[in-house]
Write an enzyme that holds these catalytic residues in place. Structure first.
Site, short mmCIF file in Angstrom:
data_model
loop_
_atom_site.label_atom_id
_atom_site.label_comp_id
_atom_site.label_asym_id
_atom_site.label_seq_id
_atom_site.Cartn_x
_atom_site.Cartn_y
_atom_site.Cartn_z
N SER A 110 0.84 -1.19 0.00
CA SER A 110 0.00 0.00 0.00
C SER A 110 0.88 1.25 0.00
CB SER A 110 -0.95 -0.04 1.21
OG SER A 110 -1.95 0.95 1.10
N GLU A 209 -1.87 -2.46 -7.93
CA GLU A 209 -3.05 -2.82 -7.12
C GLU A 209 -3.62 -1.55 -6.51
OE1 GLU A 209 -3.54 -2.77 -3.58
OE2 GLU A 209 -1.61 -1.78 -3.24
N HIS A 280 -4.92 -5.42 -1.22
CA HIS A 280 -5.66 -5.16 0.00
C HIS A 280 -6.70 -6.22 0.33
CE1 HIS A 280 -3.84 -1.21 -0.64
NE2 HIS A 280 -4.13 -0.93 0.62
#
Length: 307
Positions: A110, A209, A280
C-alpha cells in the site's frame, strides 16, 4: 545486482515500524500475537505506538525509526505497521546510505510502495511486497500467513508463485516476458511520478493494485503512469487486487474498474494478467521486488521468480 536481506527464522527478531498512518494499540497487539505465534520475537520502533494527527509520529521520528531499525544489529528483519498515508513525506529525510549498508528483509504494501521504490532504486535493495501488522491482526487469510512464514525463512524463492486454493488469474494481453518485478499501489506510483522518487526500472514487470477508488479515479492514475513514461519502461503488467473499486451507485453510463483496466491494458498492448493475489484483499502473497521474473500470459498464466 540488487542487495538481499538474510532469512529470518523463528526465534529471530522482527522490527516493527510505522512509516505512514498511526494504528490503535488494540490492533497492534492482535498483529503482534500472530507474529509471536509463528515463533518470532518483535522489537517496536518509536513510531509503532506514536500518534501525530493521522501519522505514526512526526516525519523526523518516522524517518529516523526506519534508519534505526536497519542499523540495529539485534533486528533481523523489518515489517511495517500499516499503510494509509505518510511515506512520501519522509522520502527526503531517509538515510539511504545507512539503509544500503545494512540490507534486511523489509515488508509492507500500500503506502509502503513509496519506500519499496526508493529502496530499490537508491539503495539497490530488494524489498518484500507483503502483509503488515495491521492486516495480520484483522483479516489475513491462512494463505497470507503461510506466505509470510515461508517467505521470512526463504525471502527470495525460485519458481512459480503459489496461488490460494481455487484462485486463478486471467490473461488480458497474451505474451511471455522476463524483467524486474516492481511497483505496488497505483496511487503511490502515480503520486511519485514526475518526482525524484518516480519508478524508473527499464525492464519492469509492473505490479499494480489499489483499494477504494472508483473507475474514474483509476482512469486518472493509469493515465498518469502512461503519460509520465512509467508504462513505456514496462515489459509486462500484473494487475493485482482492486478492492472496493466498483461504482458506489452503478449507472448505465458508468465504467467498472475492470472496464478501465482492460481499456488501458489493451491500449498499452504489453503482456498483462488480471487477478494476481497481491494487494488489499485477505489473500496477499509474498513478492520480492527487484527479482528477475518471468511473466507468462497464456491460457494458464503464471508468475515465476528467477535466480
Amino acid at each position: 545486482m540488487y542487495k538481499q536481506g538474510k532469512a529470518v527464522y523463528p526465534g529471530d527478531t522482527l522490527g516493527i515500524i510505522g512509516p505512514s498512518s498511526t494504528l490503535g494499540e488494540h490492533s497492534l497487539e492482535k498483529g503482534l500475537a500472530v507474529l509471536h505465534g509463528l515463533g518470532y520475537k518483535t522489537k517496536l520502533g518509536a513510531s509503532a505506538t506514536a500518534h501525530w494527527g493521522y501519522l505514526a509520529g512526526t516525519d523526523a521520528l518516522r524517518a529516523q525509526d526506519i534508519t534505526n531499525m536497519f542499523a540495529d544489529d539485534d533486528v533481523d528483519g523489518i515489517i511495517c505497521l500499516r499503510g494509509g498515508y505518510g511515506a512520501t513525506r519522509i522520502l527526503p529525510l531517509l538515510d539511504y546510505q545507512t539503509i544500503a549498508n545494512h540490507p534486511k528483509v523489509f515488508i509492507g504494501f500500500s503506502d509502503i510502495t513509496a519506500l519499496h521504490t526508493a529502496f530499490l532504486q537508491r539503495c539497490q535493495l530488494m524489498t518484500i511486497h507483503g502483509t503488515m501488522v495491521m492486516s495480520l491482526g484483522r483479516d489475513a487469510s491462512p494463505y497470507t500467513i503461510d506466505c509470510l512464514a515461508k517467505g521470512l525463512a526463504n525471502p527470495y524463492p525460485i519458481g512459480n508463485i503459489p496461488m490460494p486454493t481455487g484462485w486463478y488469474m486471467e490473461t488480458i494481453i497474451p505474451g511471455d516476458v522476463t524483467g524486474t518485478i516492481c511497483g505496488g499501489n497505483l496511487m503511490l506510483l502515480a503520486a511519485t511520478a514526475g518526482t525524484p522518487y518516480s519508478l524508473q526500472i527499464p525492464d519492469a514487470i509492473l505490479l499494480i493494485e489499489e483499494i477504494g477508488e472508483e473507475a474514474y479515479s483509476l482512469d486518472r492514475m493509469l493515465c498518469q503512469l502512461e503519460e509520465s513514461g512509467i508504462i513505456a519502461n514496462a515489459k509486462g503488467i500484473i494487475f493485482g487486487e482492486f478492492t472496493r473499486c466498483e461504482p458506489t451507485e452503478p449507472a448505465p453510463y458508468e465504467f467498472t474498474s475492470r472496464d478501465i483496466i482492460y481499456q488501458y491494458a489493451k491500449r498499452w498492448n504489453k503482456p498483462a494478467v488480471w487477478g494476481f493475489p497481491a494487494g488489499h484483499g485477505t489473500d496477499n502473497t509474498w513478492l520480492p521486488l527487484g527479482m528477475k521474473t518471468h511473466l507468462c500470459c497464456q491460457a494458464d498464466p503464471y508468475v515465476e521468480l528467477l535466480p
